[in-house]
Design an enzyme around this catalytic site. Sequence first.
Site, PDB file in Angstrom:
ATOM      1  N   ALA A  38      32.245 -22.316  20.042  1.00 37.41           N
ATOM      2  CA  ALA A  38      32.332 -21.599  21.313  1.00 37.41           C
ATOM      3  C   ALA A  38      31.006 -21.737  22.049  1.00 37.41           C
ATOM      4  CB  ALA A  38      32.628 -20.122  21.071  1.00 37.41           C
ATOM      5  N   TYR A  69       9.694 -21.827   1.084  1.00 39.69           N
ATOM      6  CA  TYR A  69      10.706 -21.283   0.163  1.00 39.69           C
ATOM      7  C   TYR A  69      11.603 -22.405  -0.381  1.00 39.69           C
ATOM      8  CZ  TYR A  69      10.616 -16.324   1.933  1.00 39.69           C
ATOM      9  OH  TYR A  69      10.315 -15.044   2.278  1.00 39.69           O
ATOM     10  N   LYS A 105      22.429 -21.979  -3.853  1.00 39.83           N
ATOM     11  CA  LYS A 105      21.057 -22.174  -4.374  1.00 39.83           C
ATOM     12  C   LYS A 105      20.843 -21.331  -5.629  1.00 39.83           C
ATOM     13  CE  LYS A 105      18.084 -19.453  -3.701  1.00 39.83           C
ATOM     14  NZ  LYS A 105      17.325 -19.252  -2.481  1.00 39.83           N
ATOM     15  N   CYS A 147      21.596 -19.389   0.237  1.00 39.37           N
ATOM     16  CA  CYS A 147      21.275 -18.446  -0.850  1.00 39.37           C
ATOM     17  C   CYS A 147      22.225 -18.521  -2.037  1.00 39.37           C
ATOM     18  CB  CYS A 147      21.318 -17.013  -0.337  1.00 39.37           C
ATOM     19  SG  CYS A 147      20.659 -16.789   1.304  1.00 39.37           S
ATOM     20  N   ARG A 182       1.715 -30.639   3.078  1.00 41.89           N
ATOM     21  CA  ARG A 182       0.603 -31.034   3.948  1.00 41.89           C
ATOM     22  C   ARG A 182      -0.602 -30.094   3.861  1.00 41.89           C
ATOM     23  NH1 ARG A 182       3.095 -29.590   9.972  1.00 41.89           N
ATOM     24  NH2 ARG A 182       3.384 -27.354   9.631  1.00 41.89           N
ATOM     25  N   CYS A 235      24.055 -18.738   4.348  1.00 48.74           N
ATOM     26  CA  CYS A 235      23.841 -18.034   3.071  1.00 48.74           C
ATOM     27  C   CYS A 235      24.921 -18.369   2.048  1.00 48.74           C
ATOM     28  CB  CYS A 235      23.794 -16.526   3.326  1.00 48.74           C
ATOM     29  SG  CYS A 235      23.822 -15.568   1.810  1.00 48.74           S
ATOM     30  N   ARG A 244       2.598 -20.887   1.952  1.00 51.70           N
ATOM     31  CA  ARG A 244       1.710 -20.274   2.935  1.00 51.70           C
ATOM     32  C   ARG A 244       2.307 -18.957   3.427  1.00 51.70           C
ATOM     33  NH1 ARG A 244       1.112 -20.625   8.430  1.00 51.70           N
ATOM     34  NH2 ARG A 244       2.688 -22.262   8.678  1.00 51.70           N
ATOM     35  N   ALA A 274      12.138 -12.613  -2.176  1.00 50.72           N
ATOM     36  CA  ALA A 274      11.836 -13.307  -3.426  1.00 50.72           C
ATOM     37  C   ALA A 274      11.966 -14.800  -3.206  1.00 50.72           C
ATOM     38  CB  ALA A 274      12.794 -12.863  -4.520  1.00 50.72           C
ATOM     39  N   GLU A 322       6.173  -2.508 -16.531  1.00 52.99           N
ATOM     40  CA  GLU A 322       5.389  -1.307 -16.836  1.00 52.99           C
ATOM     41  C   GLU A 322       3.931  -1.483 -16.412  1.00 52.99           C
ATOM     42  OE1 GLU A 322       4.598  -0.351 -21.088  1.00 52.99           O
ATOM     43  OE2 GLU A 322       5.584  -2.248 -21.539  1.00 52.99           O
ATOM     44  N   GLU A 372      33.854 -19.621  14.785  1.00 53.79           N
ATOM     45  CA  GLU A 372      32.990 -20.315  13.813  1.00 53.79           C
ATOM     46  C   GLU A 372      33.422 -21.771  13.782  1.00 53.79           C
ATOM     47  OE1 GLU A 372      30.226 -19.788  11.584  1.00 53.79           O
ATOM     48  OE2 GLU A 372      30.662 -21.943  11.485  1.00 53.79           O
ATOM     49  N   GLU A 382      11.658 -23.906  -4.146  1.00 57.42           N
ATOM     50  CA  GLU A 382      12.823 -23.551  -4.972  1.00 57.42           C
ATOM     51  C   GLU A 382      13.534 -24.808  -5.484  1.00 57.42           C
ATOM     52  OE1 GLU A 382      13.984 -19.189  -3.106  1.00 57.42           O
ATOM     53  OE2 GLU A 382      15.122 -20.907  -2.438  1.00 57.42           O
ATOM     54  N   GLY A 434      11.076 -26.574   7.189  1.00 55.38           N
ATOM     55  CA  GLY A 434      11.401 -25.519   8.136  1.00 55.38           C
ATOM     56  C   GLY A 434      12.785 -25.661   8.730  1.00 55.38           C
ATOM     57  N   TYR A 442      35.327 -13.717   2.763  1.00 57.64           N
ATOM     58  CA  TYR A 442      34.796 -13.415   4.095  1.00 57.64           C
ATOM     59  C   TYR A 442      35.936 -13.360   5.123  1.00 57.64           C
ATOM     60  CZ  TYR A 442      29.778 -13.228   3.552  1.00 57.64           C
ATOM     61  OH  TYR A 442      28.506 -12.816   3.242  1.00 57.64           O
ATOM     62  N   HIS A 467       8.897   1.035 -21.613  1.00 60.69           N
ATOM     63  CA  HIS A 467       8.268   0.153 -22.592  1.00 60.69           C
ATOM     64  C   HIS A 467       9.299  -0.404 -23.563  1.00 60.69           C
ATOM     65  CE1 HIS A 467       4.957  -1.359 -24.961  1.00 60.69           C
ATOM     66  NE2 HIS A 467       5.498  -0.860 -26.038  1.00 60.69           N
TER      67      HIS A 467
HETATM   68  P1  NDP Z   1       9.380 -22.487   5.548  1.00 61.69           P
HETATM   69  O1  NDP Z   1       8.987 -22.142   6.920  1.00 61.69           O
HETATM   70  O2  NDP Z   1       9.317 -21.465   4.474  1.00 61.69           O
HETATM   71  O3  NDP Z   1       8.519 -23.739   5.048  1.00 61.69           O
HETATM   72  C1  NDP Z   1       8.446 -24.915   5.787  1.00 61.69           C
HETATM   73  C2  NDP Z   1       7.468 -25.841   5.088  1.00 61.69           C
HETATM   74  O4  NDP Z   1       7.494 -27.101   5.705  1.00 61.69           O
HETATM   75  C3  NDP Z   1       6.049 -25.330   5.156  1.00 61.69           C
HETATM   76  O5  NDP Z   1       5.434 -25.638   3.939  1.00 61.69           O
HETATM   77  C4  NDP Z   1       5.470 -26.129   6.310  1.00 61.69           C
HETATM   78  O6  NDP Z   1       4.102 -26.341   6.204  1.00 61.69           O
HETATM   79  C5  NDP Z   1       6.184 -27.450   6.145  1.00 61.69           C
HETATM   80  N1  NDP Z   1       6.315 -28.178   7.403  1.00 61.69           N
HETATM   81  C6  NDP Z   1       6.733 -27.696   8.596  1.00 61.69           C
HETATM   82  N2  NDP Z   1       6.745 -28.657   9.529  1.00 61.69           N
HETATM   83  C7  NDP Z   1       6.295 -29.786   8.920  1.00 61.69           C
HETATM   84  C8  NDP Z   1       6.060 -31.104   9.366  1.00 61.69           C
HETATM   85  N3  NDP Z   1       6.272 -31.470  10.623  1.00 61.69           N
HETATM   86  N4  NDP Z   1       5.587 -31.983   8.462  1.00 61.69           N
HETATM   87  C9  NDP Z   1       5.342 -31.629   7.180  1.00 61.69           C
HETATM   88  N5  NDP Z   1       5.548 -30.387   6.713  1.00 61.69           N
HETATM   89  C10 NDP Z   1       6.010 -29.478   7.571  1.00 61.69           C
HETATM   90  O7  NDP Z   1      10.821 -23.124   5.695  1.00 61.69           O
HETATM   91  P2  NDP Z   1      11.949 -23.485   4.669  1.00 61.69           P
HETATM   92  O8  NDP Z   1      12.628 -24.659   5.274  1.00 61.69           O
HETATM   93  O9  NDP Z   1      11.438 -23.581   3.275  1.00 61.69           O
HETATM   94  O10 NDP Z   1      12.885 -22.208   4.747  1.00 61.69           O
HETATM   95  C11 NDP Z   1      13.298 -21.694   6.010  1.00 61.69           C
HETATM   96  C12 NDP Z   1      13.419 -20.201   5.966  1.00 61.69           C
HETATM   97  O11 NDP Z   1      14.577 -19.844   5.243  1.00 61.69           O
HETATM   98  C13 NDP Z   1      12.284 -19.498   5.240  1.00 61.69           C
HETATM   99  O12 NDP Z   1      11.192 -19.249   6.055  1.00 61.69           O
HETATM  100  C14 NDP Z   1      12.937 -18.227   4.788  1.00 61.69           C
HETATM  101  O13 NDP Z   1      12.840 -17.285   5.812  1.00 61.69           O
HETATM  102  C15 NDP Z   1      14.368 -18.628   4.563  1.00 61.69           C
HETATM  103  N6  NDP Z   1      14.656 -18.801   3.128  1.00 61.69           N
HETATM  104  C16 NDP Z   1      14.552 -17.753   2.282  1.00 61.69           C
HETATM  105  C17 NDP Z   1      14.810 -17.890   0.944  1.00 61.69           C
HETATM  106  C18 NDP Z   1      14.676 -16.723   0.023  1.00 61.69           C
HETATM  107  O14 NDP Z   1      14.648 -15.599   0.499  1.00 61.69           O
HETATM  108  N7  NDP Z   1      14.554 -16.921  -1.277  1.00 61.69           N
HETATM  109  C19 NDP Z   1      15.204 -19.163   0.372  1.00 61.69           C
HETATM  110  C20 NDP Z   1      15.281 -20.222   1.339  1.00 61.69           C
HETATM  111  C21 NDP Z   1      15.016 -20.024   2.654  1.00 61.69           C
HETATM  112  P3  NDP Z   1       3.014 -25.270   6.733  1.00 61.69           P
HETATM  113  O15 NDP Z   1       2.972 -24.187   5.702  1.00 61.69           O
HETATM  114  O16 NDP Z   1       1.759 -26.064   6.782  1.00 61.69           O
HETATM  115  O17 NDP Z   1       3.478 -24.810   8.062  1.00 61.69           O
END
Ligand code: NDP
Length: 452
Positions: A115, A178, A51, A48, A199, A43, A205, A341, A440, A35, A182, A262, A99, A435
């Site tokens: 590595a 996400y 956060k 996670c 956007r 995480c 989405r 979630a 419920e 690592e 958040e 992303g 860990y 209740h």
């Molecule tokens: P997501 O894929 O969830 O969201 C990325 C967002 O950025 C989307 O709204 C996307 O728009 C937008 N985007 C992507 N590329 C561009 C760009 N070039 N310009 C402008 N906007 C852009 O990624 P996150 O970074 O929020 O999280 C990554 C992953 O981590 C999640 O998918 C999830 O799997 C995991 N995660 C889970 C959590 C949980 O379980 N609570 C918490 C945090 C992360 P569009 O929708 O139009 O593509």
Amino acid sequence: MTFDYDLFVIGGGSGGVRAARVASGEYGAKVGLAEESRMGGTCVIRGCVPKKLMVYASGFAGIFEEARAYGWQVDGGAFDWQAFRTRLEAELDRLEGAYRNTLKNAGVIVHDERATLVDAHRVRLASGQEFTAKHILIATGGRPFVPEIPGAELAVTSNEMFHLDQLPRRALVVGGGYIASEFACILKGLGVEVSQYYRGAQILRGFDDEARGHVSNAMRAGGIDIHCGTDVMRLEKTAAGIRAVATDGTDREFDLVMYATGRRPNTEGLGLEALGVGLGREGQILVDRYSQTGVPSIFAVGDVTGRINLTPVAIREGHAFADTIFGAKPTAFDHELVASAVFTQPELGSVGLSEEAARAEGPIEVYSTAFRPMRSAFAGQQDRVLMKLIVSKATRRVLGCHIVAPEAGEMIQLAAIAIRMGATKEDFDRTCAVHPTMAEELVTMRKPVRTA
Ligand code: NDP
């Protein structure tokens, strides 16, 4: 041929640690793990866990307000970011230590350095040391992606959010997924003025449309300035902060701009291409259902494979890999019906198909109710929660459940068990209500609001 290790794991995050611990501790394999950063991965160190602690911290503003409505004489108080951050850092140190202990107790040999792969059975550490291994597991996770716009270097990502020297007064969050949603809620709860630019037409989405609308309305009602159909064209340093010039013609100044657009898999520079390990369009490692790459001795689990980027999924993939290779129990993790979630305020808990996805697969009934929960109604607040079930007309099975409510993450975990077992709407109906609770409503919705 003899090897230095039965298994060498690259990456000490959720997936890598689980695979290493099970392979060594349960099945007696000789395991090494490298690592390059802190043990625990995204995480534990920058995802996670910190956060969720920030989500808790940010929730108190609302709790103080509610408490007053319930007759408590409390002052709102002021949030001390430095005090919180110090405690947060101590907690992360503790978890990282836990860990490390887990790995040590399982007999895993840890190498605290990067590595890379030399060949199908050989890894090289940053220090130059090389080891051979019968199997190599890549669990290097992902990292935030920031689009290349002018001034992108002025923005931070979620990685930096836990280490801020001070909280900004005005923040812009870019993205609608996400992480963006958040952090918009976290910052707002901590007293920051928050704008969120996304956007697309609606945030989150991929989730059920009605649930997305519900979360976004609640976020707006909570004071977050959400601009959909808006992206940042460029960022510029100003005397007082950062100017964001956006596609909607606005030009506004913030103290902090956070990008959550992303994440990308950490595959660069590992030496994968030279070995013929297949990579997808975003650089993710292509694997089969047993997490095996095209090179038989090399496996990959977790975010680096870009299947479902969630900690519990990485853990299950890592465990399944160890069972398959070292436990003689071929196990493929089933990626269907994984609940998740979004820790916005209110939370969104979701499992199975959205109404839109289910409709495309066959005739459905939709059961949905939105109401003011007892707790906040008493306090005179306007928040509403959403409970929603999607039911197949043909099989009567519940195909999806979507909850927007405080503690929706806790609720969806339990609903996911029933749905995973194939529960029908009639099974839900036969279940007697608890209740008075919000959940419920999941067993008392009798008439579909629509069919499709
Ligand atoms: P997501 O894929 O969830 O969201 C990325 C967002 O950025 C989307 O709204 C996307 O728009 C937008 N985007 C992507 N590329 C561009 C760009 N070039 N310009 C402008 N906007 C852009 O990624 P996150 O970074 O929020 O999280 C990554 C992953 O981590 C999640 O998918 C999830 O799997 C995991 N995660 C889970 C959590 C949980 O379980 N609570 C918490 C945090 C992360 P569009 O929708 O139009 O593509």
